[in-house]
Scaffold this motif. Structure first.
Motif, short mmCIF file in Angstrom:
data_model
loop_
_atom_site.label_atom_id
_atom_site.label_comp_id
_atom_site.label_asym_id
_atom_site.label_seq_id
_atom_site.Cartn_x
_atom_site.Cartn_y
_atom_site.Cartn_z
N ARG A 1 0.62 -1.14 0.08
CA ARG A 1 0.06 -0.02 -0.01
C ARG A 1 0.72 1.27 0.06
N LEU A 2 1.86 1.28 0.92
CA LEU A 2 2.83 2.38 0.86
C LEU A 2 3.44 2.55 -0.43
N GLU A 3 3.94 1.58 -1.19
CA GLU A 3 4.67 1.79 -2.41
C GLU A 3 3.92 2.33 -3.52
N ALA A 4 2.46 2.04 -3.24
CA ALA A 4 1.44 2.59 -4.26
C ALA A 4 1.42 4.20 -4.02
N LEU A 5 1.56 4.60 -3.05
CA LEU A 5 1.63 6.01 -2.44
C LEU A 5 2.83 6.62 -2.80
N GLY A 6 3.94 5.90 -3.32
CA GLY A 6 5.14 6.48 -3.50
C GLY A 6 6.31 6.26 -2.37
N VAL A 7 5.98 5.63 -1.47
CA VAL A 7 6.85 5.58 -0.22
C VAL A 7 7.54 4.29 -0.30
N GLY A 8 8.68 4.28 -0.64
CA GLY A 8 9.28 3.00 -0.93
C GLY A 8 10.46 2.48 0.27
N HIS A 9 10.41 2.99 1.20
CA HIS A 9 11.37 2.81 2.49
C HIS A 9 10.54 2.65 3.44
N ALA A 10 10.21 1.69 4.23
CA ALA A 10 9.37 1.71 5.21
C ALA A 10 10.02 0.77 6.51
N THR A 11 9.89 1.49 7.66
CA THR A 11 10.30 0.67 8.93
C THR A 11 9.12 0.43 9.75
N LEU A 12 8.51 -0.74 9.75
CA LEU A 12 7.30 -0.88 10.68
C LEU A 12 7.32 -1.85 11.67
N GLU A 13 7.06 -1.12 12.91
CA GLU A 13 7.19 -2.07 14.29
C GLU A 13 5.85 -2.48 14.63
N LEU A 14 5.60 -3.86 14.68
CA LEU A 14 4.23 -4.30 15.02
C LEU A 14 4.10 -4.54 16.63
N GLU A 15 2.95 -4.23 16.90
CA GLU A 15 2.42 -4.56 18.24
C GLU A 15 1.21 -5.20 18.29
N CYS A 16 1.10 -6.23 19.50
CA CYS A 16 0.00 -6.73 19.77
C CYS A 16 -0.92 -5.92 20.45
N HIS A 17 -2.22 -5.89 20.17
CA HIS A 17 -3.10 -5.15 20.89
C HIS A 17 -3.09 -5.06 22.33
N PHE A 18 -2.83 -5.97 23.02
CA PHE A 18 -2.51 -5.99 24.30
C PHE A 18 -1.37 -5.39 25.05
N HIS A 19 -0.06 -5.07 23.99
CA HIS A 19 0.93 -4.68 24.52
C HIS A 19 1.23 -3.28 23.67
N ALA A 20 0.37 -2.64 23.21
CA ALA A 20 0.61 -1.50 22.30
C ALA A 20 0.87 -0.26 23.31
N CYS A 21 1.60 0.94 22.79
CA CYS A 21 1.95 1.86 23.41
C CYS A 21 0.77 2.55 24.05
N ASP A 22 0.84 3.10 25.32
CA ASP A 22 -0.09 3.89 25.85
C ASP A 22 -0.01 5.40 25.68
N ASP A 23 -1.20 5.79 25.24
CA ASP A 23 -1.41 7.40 24.90
C ASP A 23 -0.40 7.65 24.01
N ALA A 24 -0.24 6.88 22.86
CA ALA A 24 0.70 7.24 21.93
C ALA A 24 0.55 8.48 20.99
N ALA A 25 1.15 9.42 20.49
CA ALA A 25 0.64 10.37 19.50
C ALA A 25 0.84 9.50 18.21
N THR A 26 -0.43 10.13 17.52
CA THR A 26 -0.33 9.73 16.11
C THR A 26 0.69 9.66 15.16
N ILE A 27 1.08 11.12 15.08
CA ILE A 27 2.30 11.67 14.23
C ILE A 27 3.40 12.16 15.20
N GLY A 28 4.47 11.53 15.00
CA GLY A 28 5.82 11.81 15.80
C GLY A 28 5.47 11.23 17.33
N HIS A 29 6.33 11.70 18.07
CA HIS A 29 6.46 11.34 19.49
C HIS A 29 5.94 12.28 20.58
N GLY A 30 5.62 13.45 20.12
CA GLY A 30 5.27 14.49 20.93
C GLY A 30 3.69 14.24 21.37
#
Length: 227
Positions: free
Chosen positions: A198-227
């Motif tokens: 999907r990302l390649e179709a948008l023109g983004v060829g380099h992707a680093t994706l960290e997968l998280e299980c629903h039970f161990h996902a980050c709490d109160d994480a920012a959608t964009i960036g870390h702020g």
């Protein structure tokens, strides 16, 4: 240099555009000084030297034109050559008018026109260079579209800590945490592959994706960036 040396081109472009801006401002200063304190001009010497410079500038601009479409550094060099060529044309016109009519006022007027042209192009291009160096999102790739596209993949519960930037001018990259639905963890690798497609179709060829299980996902994480 784990990212390589591709950004050396971006740094060179920044130096080139900054130099052009300094030159443009200096030309304005010189033109204003000559309005109040005109300098004598030898029209023939000016015309001959400017004619030689114009030929050299046009040849150099022709050599860099095709590559300027894909490289911000070559584009800066092309603009530099084009500004020099325009300056040579202006000097030829000014020298000719001095020879024919003794119009010395045309010298600072032409200088102001050249300075304005240089500054206009330099300021128009330097923003893109700064955007790359500041890790800004690519201007032709929407962060909102990227989020919506990734969240639309089956098995993806949420996306957060998204970073979208340009590794170099024409190479967008993305880093993000992907929360996998509770009952789809066994399909995590397939989901990651689908997201990359999907990302390649948008023109983004380099992707680093960290997968998280629903039970161990980050709490109160920012959608964009870390702020």
């Amino acid at each position: 240099m784990t990212f390589g040396y591709a950004r050396a081109e971006t740094v060179a472009a920044l130096i080139n555009y900054t130099t052009l801006i300094v030159i443009g401002l200096y030309l304005i200063y010189e033109a204003l000084v000559r309005f109040y304190d005109p300098s004598p001009i030898n029209g023939w010497i000016v015309v001959v030297l400017a004619g030689i410079a114009l030929v050299i500038d046009l040849i150099t601009a022709a050599l860099t034109y095709s590559m300027s479409k894909t490289s911000m550094n070559i584009r800066a060099a092309f603009l530099h050559n084009l500004a020099d060529a325009l300056g040579s044309v202006g000097v030829i016109i000014a020298g000719t008018l001095v020879i024919l009519y003794d119009w010395h006022i045309v010298d600072p007027l032409v200088t102001l026109l050249i300075a304005g042209y240089i500054l206009w192009h330099a300021f128009a291009e330097i923003g893109g260079v700064i955007r790359v160096l500041m890790l800004g999102a690519p201007p032709d790739v929407s962060s909102v579209d990227v989020l919506q596209t990734m969240r639309a993949e089956a098995g993806v519960r949420d996306i957060h800590h998204l970073h979208l930037w340009q590794m170099e001018e024409n190479h967008p990259a993305i880093q993000a945490h992907v929360v996998i639905e509770e009952d789809r963890w066994s399909d995590a690798d397939a989901i990651k592959t689908a997201l990359r497609t999907r990302l390649e179709a948008l023109g983004v060829g380099h992707a680093t994706l960290e997968l998280e299980c629903h039970f161990h996902a980050c709490d109160d994480a920012a959608t964009i960036g870390h702020g």
